[in-house]
Design an enzyme around this catalytic site. Structure first.
Site, PDB file in Angstrom:
ATOM      1  N   TYR A 178       0.792  -1.164  -0.077  1.00 14.38           N
ATOM      2  CA  TYR A 178      -0.125   0.004  -0.014  1.00 14.38           C
ATOM      3  C   TYR A 178       0.862   1.354  -0.040  1.00 14.38           C
ATOM      4  O   TYR A 178       0.717   2.150  -0.880  1.00 14.38           O
ATOM      5  CB  TYR A 178      -0.973  -0.003   1.223  1.00 14.38           C
ATOM      6  CG  TYR A 178      -2.097   1.162   1.273  1.00 14.38           C
ATOM      7  CD1 TYR A 178      -3.158   1.029   0.215  1.00 14.38           C
ATOM      8  CD2 TYR A 178      -1.790   2.327   1.818  1.00 14.38           C
ATOM      9  CE1 TYR A 178      -4.015   1.839   0.413  1.00 14.38           C
ATOM     10  CE2 TYR A 178      -2.973   3.244   1.970  1.00 14.38           C
ATOM     11  CZ  TYR A 178      -3.926   3.090   1.103  1.00 14.38           C
ATOM     12  OH  TYR A 178      -5.051   3.973   1.046  1.00 14.38           O
ATOM     13  N   LYS A 225       0.813   4.316  -3.212  1.00 20.07           N
ATOM     14  CA  LYS A 225       0.489   5.422  -2.915  1.00 20.07           C
ATOM     15  C   LYS A 225       1.596   6.355  -3.207  1.00 20.07           C
ATOM     16  O   LYS A 225       1.180   7.636  -3.747  1.00 20.07           O
ATOM     17  CB  LYS A 225       0.113   5.640  -1.523  1.00 20.07           C
ATOM     18  CG  LYS A 225      -1.212   4.998  -1.319  1.00 20.07           C
ATOM     19  CD  LYS A 225      -2.368   5.474  -2.140  1.00 20.07           C
ATOM     20  CE  LYS A 225      -3.633   4.740  -2.045  1.00 20.07           C
ATOM     21  NZ  LYS A 225      -4.813   5.312  -3.185  1.00 20.07           N
TER      22      LYS A 225
END
Length: 238
Positions: free
Chosen positions: A163, A167
């Site tokens: 994650y 991002k």
């Protein structure tokens, strides 16, 4: 007055759904995009029943065919797009970096990085038909070097590759698209730690608070910023 037309990906629940509600209640025409047709249609039906101009569009960000079909539907229905909100994302594996296999990261990169590229590229032609086109990338502070290396957050976020890395990549995509698409406003936002399915509803913010930055950037006027990163209090560090 011309109605503003927006599309929100991953919008059948959580931040995406709340973004749809807030923009539709502001008088916008909003395409609620989701890969789960049943849930997407059900969410859109609730908004329609409330008198809001919301339309469901099937869109799986991991499928080029699905994205192209969604763009065709928006073109046929609305003729243009004013605001694209790339919200769809998944969490990815939480294993330690040294124990994570590359193949474990493919799904999260496919959704969180390649997905926004597919969607953005497919909708740029429709955005170019707008007098004030805007693209909002829903990112996260965990994808920023500034936050991850800040001593005050030390130990609060277990190291993981998926994650945060996606991002961080999305933040760079934002800057690159903003650099190319000078006629558009392209920005990334950090919703903050919001209670959603992504974190097991452990976040301390409501989805309304979590969409404050999305709405602020999406509704900024033609003199607004581009190539920036914002949270609900304003400009945020990369």
């Amino acid at each position: 007055m011309t109605t503003t037309i927006a599309l929100v990906t991953g919008a059948n629940k959580g931040l995406g759904r709340e973004t749809v509600r807030r923009l539709a209640e502001a008088g916008w025409q909003v395409f609620l995009a989701a890969r789960d047709t049943a849930r997407g249609e059900a969410a859109a039906a609730e908004f329609i029943a409330a008198g809001l101009d919301v339309r469901f569009v099937a869109l799986d960000v991991t499928s080029g065919e699905s994205v192209a079909a969604a763009a065709d539907l928006v073109k046929a229905t609305a003729g243009r797009l004013d605001v694209l909100i790339n919200n769809a994302a998944i969490g990815g594996p939480r294993t330690a970096p040294s124990e994570t296999e590359p193949d474990e990261l493919r799904e999260v990169f496919e959704t969180n990085v390649f997905g926004p590229i597919r969607v953005t590229n497919a909708f740029v032609p429709l955005l170019r038909l707008s007098d004030h086109p805007r693209i909002v990338m829903v990112s996260s502070s965990v994808g920023t070097i500034a936050m991850i290396t800040d001593p005050k957050w030390s130990g609060l976020l277990p190291p993981a590759l998926g994650y945060p890395s996606t991002k961080a990549a999305l933040n760079m995509l934002t800057v690159m698209y903003a650099s190319e698409l000078g006629e558009m406003k392209v920005n990334a936002i950090d919703p903050g730690y919001t209670a959603t399915d992504l974190n097991g509803h452990s976040g301390f913010q409501t989805v309304t608070e979590g969409t404050d930055a999305v709405v602020a950037v999406a509704t900024a006027d033609a003199d607004g910023p581009t190539g920036g990163f914002f949270d609900r209090t304003g400009a945020a560090p990369w």
